[in-house]
Design an enzyme around this catalytic site. Structure first.
Site, PDB file in Angstrom:
ATOM      1  N   HIS A   1       0.842  -1.144   0.132  1.00 58.59           N
ATOM      2  CA  HIS A   1       0.104   0.012   0.364  1.00 58.59           C
ATOM      3  C   HIS A   1       0.572   1.541   0.561  1.00 58.59           C
ATOM      4  O   HIS A   1       0.829   2.439   0.603  1.00 58.59           O
ATOM      5  CB  HIS A   1      -1.225   0.282   1.237  1.00 58.59           C
ATOM      6  N   ARG A   2       1.916   0.715  -0.478  1.00 57.64           N
ATOM      7  CA  ARG A   2       3.349   2.783  -0.592  1.00 57.64           C
ATOM      8  C   ARG A   2       3.549   2.735   0.795  1.00 57.64           C
ATOM      9  O   ARG A   2       3.581   3.981   1.270  1.00 57.64           O
ATOM     10  CB  ARG A   2       2.382   3.148  -1.418  1.00 57.64           C
ATOM     11  N   LEU A   3       2.905   2.064   1.891  1.00 59.80           N
ATOM     12  CA  LEU A   3       3.782   2.457   3.190  1.00 59.80           C
ATOM     13  C   LEU A   3       5.093   2.250   3.123  1.00 59.80           C
ATOM     14  O   LEU A   3       5.532   1.074   4.158  1.00 59.80           O
ATOM     15  CB  LEU A   3       2.922   1.632   4.140  1.00 59.80           C
TER      16      LEU A   3
END
Length: 192
Positions: free
Chosen positions: A170-172
């Site tokens: 989640h692009r974290l």
């Protein structure tokens, strides 16, 4: 989790060497010329340690001219197989002649001859011209040792900043940054 950027680099690089299909030592090298025009290209890491990251090239080509005008560079390793990248920024200097000679002697004969034949980054009228120059170098050194050309050698990027990026769902992403602080390093995190 290591707080030594070089130990962390060694661990990530060792993993990439076993998982990356091609050229795990490939790194993007970004330079800036005297007019401020940036340029980036791929080069191969040929040595590394606390004193810096080493690559070799023709010292009469465009990257050498950029480094003469502005002796700073940025490097980027991107390893898709492990979903990681490392960014490095720092000052650039020549490696010693002895170090350049030793690395040049370890190269294949064809690569050694190619270093003599190439006017790197200069216009080439056609491939046949380069192949003819390569043939001339084969004849010139006919079976004997091929010395390092005087215009060819290594550069060392002495890091002032290293950033370790790890892909997360989640692009974290996780971003750890090390900046030089006197004789040591200051470590921090960056938002993804």
């Amino acid at each position: 989790m290591s707080t030594d950027p070089f130990a962390l680099f060694d661990a990530w690089y060792a993993e990439a060497r076993t998982t990356e299909i091609n050229d795990s030592n490939a790194m993007a090298l970004a330079t800036v010329d005297a007019a401020g025009q940036p340029s980036v290209r791929m080069v191969l890491l040929k040595g590394h340690g606390p004193d810096g990251f080493v690559f070799y090239t023709n010292r009469e080509g465009r990257k050498a001219a950029d480094l003469a005008a502005m002796p700073k560079a940025a490097l980027l390793f991107h390893w898709k197989s492990v979903r990681r990248q490392i960014r490095i920024e720092g000052a650039v200097s020549h490696v010693s002649d002895a170090e350049s000679d030793a690395y040049f002697a370890s190269r294949s004969r064809d690569s050694q001859l190619g270093a003599w034949a190439s006017d790197q980054s200069r216009p080439l009228p056609d491939r046949a011209t380069f192949e003819a120059r390569y043939a001339e170098m084969r004849a010139r050194f006919d079976g004997g040792p091929v010395p390092r050309p005087p215009h060819w050698g290594g550069y060392r990027v002495a890091p002032e900043r290293l950033e370790f990026w790890q892909d997360r769902e989640h692009r974290l992403h996780e971003r750890r940054v090390f900046t030089r602080a006197g004789d040591g390093w200051r470590e921090g995190l960056l938002y993804p």
